[in-house]
Design a protein around this motif. Sequence first.
Motif, PDB file in Angstrom:
ATOM      1  N   LEU A   3      -6.852 -12.504 -12.973  1.00 52.85           N
ATOM      2  CA  LEU A   3      -6.179 -11.639 -13.944  1.00 52.85           C
ATOM      3  C   LEU A   3      -6.996 -10.382 -14.211  1.00 52.85           C
ATOM      4  N   SER A   4      -8.312 -10.535 -14.301  1.00 51.09           N
ATOM      5  CA  SER A   4      -9.186  -9.393 -14.586  1.00 51.09           C
ATOM      6  C   SER A   4      -9.250  -8.415 -13.432  1.00 51.09           C
ATOM      7  N   HIS A   5      -8.901  -8.864 -12.227  1.00 53.70           N
ATOM      8  CA  HIS A   5      -9.074  -8.049 -11.032  1.00 53.70           C
ATOM      9  C   HIS A   5      -7.779  -7.439 -10.507  1.00 53.70           C
ATOM     10  N   LEU A   6      -6.688  -7.620 -11.213  1.00 50.66           N
ATOM     11  CA  LEU A   6      -5.417  -7.042 -10.786  1.00 50.66           C
ATOM     12  C   LEU A   6      -5.352  -5.591 -11.253  1.00 50.66           C
ATOM     13  N   ILE A   7      -5.602  -4.666 -10.331  1.00 52.18           N
ATOM     14  CA  ILE A   7      -5.645  -3.242 -10.662  1.00 52.18           C
ATOM     15  C   ILE A   7      -4.406  -2.567 -10.080  1.00 52.18           C
ATOM     16  N   LEU A   8      -3.535  -2.059 -10.955  1.00 55.04           N
ATOM     17  CA  LEU A   8      -2.301  -1.412 -10.528  1.00 55.04           C
ATOM     18  C   LEU A   8      -2.115  -0.096 -11.277  1.00 55.04           C
ATOM     19  N   GLN A   9      -1.525   0.878 -10.612  1.00 54.63           N
ATOM     20  CA  GLN A   9      -1.198   2.131 -11.278  1.00 54.63           C
ATOM     21  C   GLN A   9      -0.154   1.857 -12.366  1.00 54.63           C
ATOM     22  N   GLY A  10      -0.374   2.441 -13.527  1.00 56.32           N
ATOM     23  CA  GLY A  10       0.529   2.186 -14.635  1.00 56.32           C
ATOM     24  C   GLY A  10       0.149   0.963 -15.437  1.00 56.32           C
ATOM     25  N   GLY A  11      -0.859   0.219 -14.958  1.00 62.16           N
ATOM     26  CA  GLY A  11      -1.329  -0.935 -15.706  1.00 62.16           C
ATOM     27  C   GLY A  11      -0.466  -2.164 -15.489  1.00 62.16           C
ATOM     28  N   LEU A  12      -0.954  -3.280 -15.986  1.00 68.63           N
ATOM     29  CA  LEU A  12      -0.253  -4.559 -15.881  1.00 68.63           C
ATOM     30  C   LEU A  12      -0.507  -5.346 -17.152  1.00 68.63           C
ATOM     31  N   TRP A  13       0.555  -5.670 -17.849  1.00 65.45           N
ATOM     32  CA  TRP A  13       0.399  -6.344 -19.136  1.00 65.45           C
ATOM     33  C   TRP A  13      -0.244  -7.724 -18.997  1.00 65.45           C
ATOM     34  N   TYR A 332      -4.066  -1.893  -2.037  1.00 67.29           N
ATOM     35  CA  TYR A 332      -3.578  -1.073  -0.931  1.00 67.29           C
ATOM     36  C   TYR A 332      -2.067  -0.856  -1.034  1.00 67.29           C
ATOM     37  N   ILE A 333      -1.338  -1.916  -1.319  1.00 64.02           N
ATOM     38  CA  ILE A 333       0.121  -1.799  -1.462  1.00 64.02           C
ATOM     39  C   ILE A 333       0.471  -0.848  -2.592  1.00 64.02           C
ATOM     40  N   ASP A 334      -0.222  -0.985  -3.712  1.00 63.14           N
ATOM     41  CA  ASP A 334       0.053  -0.134  -4.868  1.00 63.14           C
ATOM     42  C   ASP A 334      -0.252   1.330  -4.555  1.00 63.14           C
ATOM     43  N   ALA A 335      -1.379   1.582  -3.868  1.00 59.84           N
ATOM     44  CA  ALA A 335      -1.753   2.961  -3.535  1.00 59.84           C
ATOM     45  C   ALA A 335      -0.812   3.565  -2.498  1.00 59.84           C
ATOM     46  N   SER A 336      -0.300   2.745  -1.600  1.00 59.12           N
ATOM     47  CA  SER A 336       0.575   3.243  -0.536  1.00 59.12           C
ATOM     48  C   SER A 336       1.965   3.603  -1.037  1.00 59.12           C
ATOM     49  N   HIS A 337       2.374   3.027  -2.164  1.00 53.62           N
ATOM     50  CA  HIS A 337       3.731   3.250  -2.659  1.00 53.62           C
ATOM     51  C   HIS A 337       3.746   3.992  -3.991  1.00 53.62           C
ATOM     52  N   SER A 338       2.642   4.640  -4.322  1.00 53.44           N
ATOM     53  CA  SER A 338       2.557   5.478  -5.530  1.00 53.44           C
ATOM     54  C   SER A 338       2.877   4.716  -6.808  1.00 53.44           C
ATOM     55  N   GLY A 339       2.630   3.431  -6.802  1.00 48.10           N
ATOM     56  CA  GLY A 339       2.796   2.648  -8.013  1.00 48.10           C
ATOM     57  C   GLY A 339       4.233   2.257  -8.294  1.00 48.10           C
ATOM     58  N   GLY A 340       4.413   1.254  -9.126  1.00 48.02           N
ATOM     59  CA  GLY A 340       5.736   0.782  -9.515  1.00 48.02           C
ATOM     60  C   GLY A 340       5.856   0.702 -11.020  1.00 48.02           C
ATOM     61  N   GLY A 341       7.016   0.317 -11.489  1.00 46.39           N
ATOM     62  CA  GLY A 341       7.240   0.182 -12.923  1.00 46.39           C
ATOM     63  C   GLY A 341       6.749  -1.162 -13.435  1.00 46.39           C
ATOM     64  N   VAL A 342       7.099  -1.450 -14.684  1.00 49.08           N
ATOM     65  CA  VAL A 342       6.650  -2.685 -15.327  1.00 49.08           C
ATOM     66  C   VAL A 342       7.159  -3.910 -14.567  1.00 49.08           C
ATOM     67  N   LEU A 343       8.431  -3.899 -14.176  1.00 47.17           N
ATOM     68  CA  LEU A 343       9.010  -5.054 -13.482  1.00 47.17           C
ATOM     69  C   LEU A 343       8.351  -5.272 -12.132  1.00 47.17           C
ATOM     70  N   VAL A 344       8.151  -4.190 -11.371  1.00 46.98           N
ATOM     71  CA  VAL A 344       7.522  -4.310 -10.053  1.00 46.98           C
ATOM     72  C   VAL A 344       6.078  -4.804 -10.181  1.00 46.98           C
ATOM     73  N   LEU A 350       2.383 -11.704 -10.604  1.00 43.79           N
ATOM     74  CA  LEU A 350       2.728 -13.130 -10.579  1.00 43.79           C
ATOM     75  C   LEU A 350       2.692 -13.668  -9.149  1.00 43.79           C
ATOM     76  N   TYR A 351       3.100 -12.839  -8.206  1.00 41.51           N
ATOM     77  CA  TYR A 351       3.093 -13.256  -6.804  1.00 41.51           C
ATOM     78  C   TYR A 351       1.664 -13.513  -6.333  1.00 41.51           C
ATOM     79  N   VAL A 352       0.738 -12.646  -6.710  1.00 41.43           N
ATOM     80  CA  VAL A 352      -0.666 -12.834  -6.343  1.00 41.43           C
ATOM     81  C   VAL A 352      -1.208 -14.126  -6.947  1.00 41.43           C
ATOM     82  N   LEU A 353      -0.900 -14.380  -8.208  1.00 39.60           N
ATOM     83  CA  LEU A 353      -1.371 -15.605  -8.852  1.00 39.60           C
ATOM     84  C   LEU A 353      -0.820 -16.837  -8.149  1.00 39.60           C
ATOM     85  N   ALA A 354       0.447 -16.803  -7.760  1.00 32.60           N
ATOM     86  CA  ALA A 354       1.050 -17.946  -7.069  1.00 32.60           C
ATOM     87  C   ALA A 354       0.404 -18.186  -5.714  1.00 32.60           C
TER      88      ALA A 354
END
Length: 396
Positions: A3-13, A332-344, A350-354
């Motif tokens: 959880l501490s290491h999930l770095i995404l543009q726009g943040g992750l709640w 890498y995925i986040d940087a390649s797609h210029s970030g996503g919204g809250v839902l993405v 959650l997918y990474v955690l699973a």
Amino acid sequence: MTLSHLILQGGLWLTEVHFRQVMFVESAQGFVFLSGLMIGIVQGRRLLRKGEASMRASIRSRMIELWLWTIGLVFTALLARDLLPGGVEAWHNWLATARLDDPVRVFAILTLMFQPTFMDILPMYILFMAAAPMVLRWVMAGRWMLAVGAAALVWTACQLGVMQIFSIPLDQLLETGDKQGLRMAFDPMGWQLPFMAGVILGGLWVSGQIKWENLLGPRTRDLALVAGLFMLFFAPLRIATAHGLMPDAMLKVFAPFEQRSNFGPVYLLNFAAAAFLFAWLAIGGATAPQAWIRALSQGMRWFFTRPALCLLGRHSLHVYAWHVVLVYALRYIDASHSGGGVLVNTTLGLYVLALLWLPPLWRERARVPAAAPVAPPLIGPLPPQDARIEPSSRSR
């Protein structure tokens, strides 16, 4: 830790749903302490039953395995950085930019002195394991106070900046074209304290020198209350520092004691209080007179004995290595797609955690069902063959 290491543009709640938001305690402290505790239990028992040579051989083998995993992860990440389109841009803050064929950088990687982001715990673990045999010898011989004093002295030297006598010239020596040399997120002289505390407690447990009913029973209920008061005291300070609410005059006094990199006094006090309170609630809370404390203790025991969590624990090294792969891929995925919204971002998190369960499930796919082993009691010593190592038998 994931959880501490999930770095995404726009943040992750999801990253906000973490106890570090209300206390100066993070997953890393628990990981380091529990790693030391397991070394104390497993290798302490080996020392008692098979002798020092067997213990040293086992620890040496584990250190080599961890070194291979560490450099394998680093070189794999660097190859991905150089080969994937946009890899340098995505990971330049995590991996730096020096070429993979730079001999100085290769030397720093092989000697574990260049530690990319999120790959900095295993190198510490290797270093601490090198000192574990000596600490366990002291503990088993009844000289645990010497082990505690040595760990406290090293931690004190860290707080006074003694390590800079060596780290500053070493950093200059290892510097490459990207202006990075010695790279570590944690000062091992400070962070050895929770690891060695775990080793000492584990060794005391298997040798029968500690009784959990005395340490985590009714006699220490007031100490658990004090630990809770410490947590309540620091909670508003943690919130204030996290959101820039602490007055500047107070922050100037507070900041030198709140250094995460060297496991400063604030982190030490918070971890000691949180660890003792957690352990007391899980063990001593089962016999507390208050019904709500007994219910909380039962709930904690139920949660941490779930098969899904135990599955992760049985393959902790592989899960750790896999989590590094996942968080780098997510970056890498986040940087390649210029970030996503809250839902993405939530879906990706959650997918990474699973996906953390993939290595354990794969490793146990051909496992033959067998009767579950009997877990050691939470109260009382583990049953060693000998109570302790006498001075005359230390060399055996």
